[in-house]
Write a protein that holds these residues in place. Structure first.
Motif, PDB file in Angstrom:
ATOM      1  N   TYR A  52      -5.316  -1.785   2.918  1.00 16.50           N
ATOM      2  CA  TYR A  52      -6.497  -1.508   2.091  1.00 16.50           C
ATOM      3  C   TYR A  52      -7.484  -0.584   2.786  1.00 16.50           C
ATOM      4  O   TYR A  52      -8.049   0.331   2.163  1.00 16.50           O
ATOM      5  CB  TYR A  52      -7.198  -2.814   1.701  1.00 16.50           C
ATOM      6  CG  TYR A  52      -8.451  -2.573   0.891  1.00 16.50           C
ATOM      7  CD1 TYR A  52      -8.365  -2.248  -0.452  1.00 16.50           C
ATOM      8  CD2 TYR A  52      -9.712  -2.626   1.482  1.00 16.50           C
ATOM      9  CE1 TYR A  52      -9.504  -1.993  -1.202  1.00 16.50           C
ATOM     10  CE2 TYR A  52     -10.854  -2.370   0.749  1.00 16.50           C
ATOM     11  CZ  TYR A  52     -10.743  -2.057  -0.596  1.00 16.50           C
ATOM     12  OH  TYR A  52     -11.868  -1.788  -1.321  1.00 16.50           O
ATOM     13  N   CYS A 252       0.926 -11.295  -7.251  1.00 16.59           N
ATOM     14  CA  CYS A 252      -0.222 -10.841  -6.474  1.00 16.59           C
ATOM     15  C   CYS A 252      -0.900  -9.725  -7.240  1.00 16.59           C
ATOM     16  O   CYS A 252      -0.301  -9.081  -8.114  1.00 16.59           O
ATOM     17  CB  CYS A 252       0.200 -10.386  -5.073  1.00 16.59           C
ATOM     18  SG  CYS A 252       1.399  -9.054  -5.044  1.00 16.59           S
ATOM     19  N   GLU A 254      -1.570  -6.862  -6.447  1.00 12.07           N
ATOM     20  CA  GLU A 254      -0.966  -5.548  -6.247  1.00 12.07           C
ATOM     21  C   GLU A 254       0.189  -5.288  -7.205  1.00 12.07           C
ATOM     22  O   GLU A 254       0.707  -4.173  -7.256  1.00 12.07           O
ATOM     23  CB  GLU A 254      -0.470  -5.414  -4.802  1.00 12.07           C
ATOM     24  CG  GLU A 254      -1.579  -5.407  -3.766  1.00 12.07           C
ATOM     25  CD  GLU A 254      -2.086  -6.793  -3.409  1.00 12.07           C
ATOM     26  OE1 GLU A 254      -3.039  -6.885  -2.621  1.00 12.07           O
ATOM     27  OE2 GLU A 254      -1.520  -7.791  -3.914  1.00 12.07           O
ATOM     28  N   SER A 330       3.053   1.184  -6.746  1.00 15.40           N
ATOM     29  CA  SER A 330       2.779   0.740  -8.113  1.00 15.40           C
ATOM     30  C   SER A 330       2.225   1.873  -8.966  1.00 15.40           C
ATOM     31  O   SER A 330       1.863   2.935  -8.471  1.00 15.40           O
ATOM     32  CB  SER A 330       1.767  -0.418  -8.096  1.00 15.40           C
ATOM     33  OG  SER A 330       0.476   0.072  -7.809  1.00 15.40           O
ATOM     34  N   LEU A 334      -1.163   2.569  -5.736  1.00 18.20           N
ATOM     35  CA  LEU A 334      -0.803   2.056  -4.409  1.00 18.20           C
ATOM     36  C   LEU A 334       0.563   2.614  -4.031  1.00 18.20           C
ATOM     37  O   LEU A 334       1.530   2.477  -4.795  1.00 18.20           O
ATOM     38  CB  LEU A 334      -0.755   0.529  -4.419  1.00 18.20           C
ATOM     39  CG  LEU A 334      -2.035  -0.184  -4.858  1.00 18.20           C
ATOM     40  CD1 LEU A 334      -1.810  -1.698  -4.891  1.00 18.20           C
ATOM     41  CD2 LEU A 334      -3.199   0.152  -3.927  1.00 18.20           C
ATOM     42  N   TYR A 337       2.222   0.294   0.112  1.00 17.74           N
ATOM     43  CA  TYR A 337       1.025  -0.497   0.400  1.00 17.74           C
ATOM     44  C   TYR A 337       1.420  -1.870   0.956  1.00 17.74           C
ATOM     45  O   TYR A 337       2.279  -2.556   0.398  1.00 17.74           O
ATOM     46  CB  TYR A 337       0.208  -0.662  -0.885  1.00 17.74           C
ATOM     47  CG  TYR A 337      -1.083  -1.410  -0.707  1.00 17.74           C
ATOM     48  CD1 TYR A 337      -2.228  -0.753  -0.280  1.00 17.74           C
ATOM     49  CD2 TYR A 337      -1.171  -2.776  -0.988  1.00 17.74           C
ATOM     50  CE1 TYR A 337      -3.424  -1.431  -0.122  1.00 17.74           C
ATOM     51  CE2 TYR A 337      -2.361  -3.461  -0.828  1.00 17.74           C
ATOM     52  CZ  TYR A 337      -3.484  -2.780  -0.393  1.00 17.74           C
ATOM     53  OH  TYR A 337      -4.664  -3.458  -0.233  1.00 17.74           O
ATOM     54  N   VAL A 339       1.063  -5.538   1.205  1.00 18.24           N
ATOM     55  CA  VAL A 339       0.477  -6.652   0.446  1.00 18.24           C
ATOM     56  C   VAL A 339      -0.094  -7.699   1.396  1.00 18.24           C
ATOM     57  O   VAL A 339      -1.089  -8.344   1.102  1.00 18.24           O
ATOM     58  CB  VAL A 339       1.535  -7.267  -0.491  1.00 18.24           C
ATOM     59  CG1 VAL A 339       1.010  -8.529  -1.157  1.00 18.24           C
ATOM     60  CG2 VAL A 339       1.947  -6.240  -1.547  1.00 18.24           C
TER      61      VAL A 339
END
Length: 517
Positions: A52, A252, A254, A330, A334, A337, A339
């Motif tokens: 992040y 999640c 994400e 995604s 992202l 990325y 998670v």
């Protein structure tokens, strides 16, 4: 559809990545690495693995209203949701979807009670309406097991007032939320007979199996009770009296989604099957394989992954028994990325892996250079709590911190215990509690035991806290913005204020009397 998805997982994953890159290769972020191209291999070679903090400057620009629409996505985002305040996320989702239209067919709780931002008023009203419609309830649930348990404990502390409301047909004066009051005016009617029935059930000596008595048609408790939530299962089972605990899904924010195909599996046996059409998955192998014990709890796992010497593995190429750090790409901006979840592959359904959640990355307890993971601690506590079971006690909550206020430092584990039916007033035996301390130490990893032997770490301590302490801890974190429905007790306490809450409620301290082998 499920069979098709899991059989054609590789094709679906490749197609999904192609669509994501086709739409977004020209964005400010991706064109630095892809120069407008959409080649899969170029993406894997050039685009870095990020967390992040790496994307925060881009997200901040979007949040601040920068006019450019192609910072992370070719299409502008209409909403940014704060992951740290998920109750607001849930409320917005409920309000903006078709949820309200289907609500009366699915839930006893009216819309106004669900979206009420005062968590105490919301919970009180949902329990009230659930009791009024007790003969219609076939499932009780919340996102996480901690939320369900909090609801049961809230009922245990407030059933007399709820019965009074049902008897008189008048809701308590402290319910001031207009939506809740309006809903109550429609649903709540004087019903002395029902109030007396509920009062007779709730006034029994023990609340073991109380949920089956209050809601006799309940088929299952729908909640996530795997991973860190498994610590709540013993107390949930105490209240539920044999009603199955069903963990239906893994998800999640994400975008990763997994579903449980064996819904009646015990929480310790649950595996989730990835849905390959939700996000593009890749997995970074961690240093060691996961080793499980007879309770399917992870014995050991090294959670430090290295981008330099471990290449990410595609969804269909993971290996059973191996632990991985989850990466997602995604359609919401992202790309490769992190998670933050460590997962263990357990099996395959067709060509799609099934997995068990192991631990959140970077959740570690330590007082020197050693690190004890969430999985390490859960396994050790699970071993130790078997010693208090024969005495008639259930471990209802635990957390830990590394006390370095003196040298050498030592581990402090906070335990909240509840007496079972048939306890007959037994008190904790200090010798048994000291043995619990020793059992935890013996169950921890080699580095911890070696440091104890060399006196680099002092004896482990268990601090028993009075009942209601972990509820007070939850109240504190909710007051700081945590979501009631998605709250998880921190495995390691780092907040000074939270530690003060725990220490102010300690009723017993016990230390390991010997050095572990």
């Amino acid at each position: 559809m499920l069979e098709e998805l899991t059989t054609n997982a590789q094709q679906i994953q490749d197609q999904l990545l192609c669509e994501i890159l086709g739409r977004n290769a020209g964005t400010e972020y991706l064109r630095r690495f892809l120069h407008g191209q959409t080649d899969k291999q170029l993406f894997k070679t050039n685009v870095p693995i990020v967390a992040y903090e790496d994307l925060k400057p881009y997200i901040d620009r979007i949040a601040n209203g920068e006019a450019s629409s192609d910072i992370l996505l070719a299409e502008p985002r209409l909403k940014l949701l704060l992951a740290s305040r998920r109750s607001a996320v849930s409320t917005r989702a409920f309000k903006e979807s078709g949820f309200r239209a289907i609500l009366p067919k699915l839930y006893t709780s009216p819309f106004e009670a669900i979206v009420c931002l005062d968590t105490k008023q919301s919970m009180y009203c949902q329990l009230l309406f659930g009791l009024i419609q007790r003969d219609e309830v076939v499932m009780i649930g919340s996102v996480f097991a901690s939320g369900v348990l909090r609801g049961f404990k809230f009922l245990e502390n407030n059933w007399q007032e709820l019965c009074s409301n049902i008897k008189t047909g008048q809701i308590s004066d402290w319910i001031t939320d207009s939506g809740c009051k309006n809903a109550a005016s429609v649903i709540l009617k004087p019903n002395p007979e029902l109030a007396d029935l509920i009062e007779n059930i709730c006034s029994c000596k023990s609340w073991e199996g109380i949920i089956r008595k209050l809601w006799p048609r309940t088929k299952y408790i729908g909640t996530i009770c795997t991973g860190a939530m498994i610590q709540y299962t013993a107390e949930l089972e105490f209240y539920c009296g044999g009603i199955p605990l069903v963990s239906g899904f893994y998800a999640c924010l994400e975008g990763a989604v997994g579903i449980n195909l064996e819904l009646l599996s015990k929480p310790s046996d649950v595996s989730y099957t990835f849905l390959p059409n939700s996000v593009y998955y890749e997995f970074v192998p961690v240093k060691e394989e996961c080793v499980t014990n007879s309770q399917n709890l992870v014995e050991s796992v090294e959670t430090k992954s290295s981008d330099e010497d471990t290449e990410p593995v595609e969804l269909v190429n993971v290996k059973p028994g191996q632990c991985y750090e989850l990466l997602v790409t995604s359609s919401t901006g992202l790309y490769w990325y992190r998670v933050g979840d460590i997962l263990m592959v357990t099996a395959f359904h067709n060509n799609t892996p099934q997995f068990r959640f192991v631990v959140r990355e970077n959740v570690a307890l330590g007082v020197d250079v050693e690190r004890t993971s969430e999985a390490d601690l859960l396994k050790a506590v699970t071993e130790a709590k078997t010693l208090v079971d024969p005495l008639g006690f259930i471990l209802t909550g635990y957390t830990a911190y590394g006390d370095t206020s003196s040298t050498p430092g030592h581990y402090v584990i906070f335990w909240e215990l509840k007496a079972k039916e048939g306890n007959n007033g037994k008190e904790l035996d200090p010798q048994v509690m000291e043995e619990c301390c020793s059992r935890i130490e013996e169950s921890l990893h080699f580095t911890y035991r070696m440091y104890r032997k060399e006196n680099i770490i002092a004896a482990l301590e268990i601090r028993v806290v009075k009942q209601g302490t972990f509820e007070a801890l939850m109240d504190y974190f909710i007051s700081r913005g945590a979501s009631l429905s998605q709250y998880k007790t921190p495995v390691c306490i780092k907040s000074k204020e939270a530690l003060e809450i725990l220490d102010s409620r300690v009723i017993g301290k016990f230390f390991s009397p010997k050095t572990p082998m």
